[in-house]
Design a protein around this motif. Structure first.
Motif, short mmCIF file in Angstrom:
data_model
loop_
_atom_site.label_atom_id
_atom_site.label_comp_id
_atom_site.label_asym_id
_atom_site.label_seq_id
_atom_site.Cartn_x
_atom_site.Cartn_y
_atom_site.Cartn_z
N ASN A 33 -5.04 -7.23 4.10
CA ASN A 33 -5.40 -8.75 3.10
C ASN A 33 -4.82 -8.47 1.79
N GLU A 34 -4.58 -9.48 0.80
CA GLU A 34 -4.45 -9.87 -0.35
C GLU A 34 -4.55 -8.06 -1.28
N ALA A 35 -5.43 -7.73 -1.44
CA ALA A 35 -6.01 -7.05 -2.24
C ALA A 35 -5.70 -5.68 -1.46
N LEU A 56 -12.13 -11.72 12.28
CA LEU A 56 -10.74 -13.09 13.24
C LEU A 56 -10.18 -13.53 11.35
N GLU A 57 -9.39 -12.71 11.22
CA GLU A 57 -8.18 -12.32 10.54
C GLU A 57 -6.82 -12.77 10.52
N PRO A 58 -6.71 -13.62 11.69
CA PRO A 58 -5.02 -13.12 12.57
C PRO A 58 -4.05 -12.45 11.26
N PRO A 59 -3.25 -11.35 11.38
CA PRO A 59 -3.09 -11.59 12.95
C PRO A 59 -4.14 -10.86 13.48
N GLN A 94 -20.93 -4.88 -4.42
CA GLN A 94 -20.03 -5.03 -5.15
C GLN A 94 -18.59 -5.42 -4.85
N LEU A 95 -18.01 -4.84 -3.95
CA LEU A 95 -17.15 -5.22 -3.89
C LEU A 95 -16.06 -6.15 -3.04
N PRO A 96 -15.23 -6.49 -3.37
CA PRO A 96 -14.61 -8.03 -3.54
C PRO A 96 -14.93 -8.52 -1.66
N LYS A 97 -15.47 -10.09 -1.85
CA LYS A 97 -15.39 -10.22 -0.29
C LYS A 97 -14.05 -10.30 0.50
N GLY A 98 -14.14 -9.88 1.34
CA GLY A 98 -12.54 -9.85 2.23
C GLY A 98 -11.57 -8.45 2.13
N MET A 145 9.63 1.34 8.45
CA MET A 145 8.23 0.20 8.25
C MET A 145 7.06 0.63 7.61
N THR A 146 7.05 -0.83 6.56
CA THR A 146 5.91 -0.70 5.87
C THR A 146 4.72 0.24 6.37
N THR A 147 4.04 0.52 5.55
CA THR A 147 2.22 0.62 6.19
C THR A 147 1.91 -1.02 6.72
N GLU A 148 1.93 -2.07 6.69
CA GLU A 148 1.70 -3.69 6.18
C GLU A 148 2.19 -3.53 7.82
N GLU A 149 3.65 -3.87 7.84
CA GLU A 149 4.25 -3.64 9.67
C GLU A 149 4.08 -3.26 10.44
N ALA A 150 3.61 -1.67 10.78
CA ALA A 150 2.57 -0.22 10.89
C ALA A 150 1.52 -1.42 11.62
N ILE A 151 0.45 -1.64 10.87
CA ILE A 151 -0.39 -2.28 11.25
C ILE A 151 -0.72 -3.67 12.13
#
Length: 163
Positions: free
Chosen positions: A38-40, A85-88, A133-137, A1-7
Motif C-alpha cells: 500500500n501507499e504507506a 480486496l485490494e488488487p493485486p 488511530q492507525l491510518p485507514k488502509g 527482487m524488491t519486497t513489494e515484488e516478492a509480495i
C-alpha cells in the motif's frame, strides 16, 4: 527482487483463504506490522496466514502463531469473516478468538518468502484505541466497528470493508 515484488509474486493475482487469530491479553491485542504494497508501506493485523490444502483451520492458526510469534495457542471460537480486496491482493479472511498457551513472544518469519524479503516488521500488543488511530488502509477496517474488545469479539457474519 524488491519486497513489494516478492509480495505480488507470492500472494498476488489469486484468491487466498486466510485464517487469523485475535489474541487479547490485558486489554491489548497481539498485532503484527507487515511490510505492505500500500501507499504507506505498512499494514497492521492480527497474526495469521494462508490455509493450505488438507490443513485444518486449527492446524493453520497454530502454525502461523508459532512461525510469526513464537507462541503456542488454542483456537477458541469463530468470530467473523472479512473479504480483503485490494488488487493485486484478494483474500477471504476467517477470524477466530485464540488463547496463548505457552511461549514467549518473538518476531518470527513468513516461510513463503525468502530470508531477504521478509514482511514481518514488528510485533506488539496494542489497545483498541491505538489500532483505531492507525491510518485507514494500514489496518483492518473491522477495528472501527466497536468501542471496546467485547464489541469486537461480538462481531459475527460477513464484514464488508464499507466503513
Amino acid at each position: 527482487m524488491t519486497t513489494e515484488e516478492a509480495i505480488v509474486k507470492t500472494f498476488g493475482g489469486k484468491l487466498r483463504i486466510r485464517v487469523s487469530g485475535l489474541l487479547i491479553e490485558n486489554d491489548k491485542c497481539l498485532m503484527i506490522e507487515h511490510h505492505s504494497i500500500n501507499e504507506a508501506g505498512n499494514f497492521w493485523g492480527p497474526p495469521g496466514g494462508g490455509l493450505n490444502y488438507a490443513q485444518s483451520i486449527d492446524q493453520a492458526l497454530k502454525q502461523e502463531f508459532l512461525e510469526e510469534c513464537g507462541i503456542e495457542i488454542s483456537v477458541n471460537r469463530f468470530l467473523f469473516f472479512n473479504e480483503f480486496l485490494e488488487p493485486p491482493l484478494h483474500a477471504i479472511e476467517l477470524f477466530y478468538e485464540v488463547k496463548k498457551l505457552s511461549g514467549n513472544i518473538r518476531m518470527g518469519f513468513d516461510p513463503e518468502l525468502s530470508a531477504d524479503n521478509q514482511i514481518i516488521k514488528k510485533l506488539d500488543y496494542l489497545r483498541l484505541q491505538q489500532i483505531q488511530q492507525l491510518p485507514k488502509g494500514c489496518r483492518h477496517s473491522f477495528f472501527d466497528r466497536a468501542k471496546d474488545w467485547s464489541g469486537i469479539l461480538g462481531l459475527n457474519g460477513h464484514l464488508k470493508n464499507d466503513l
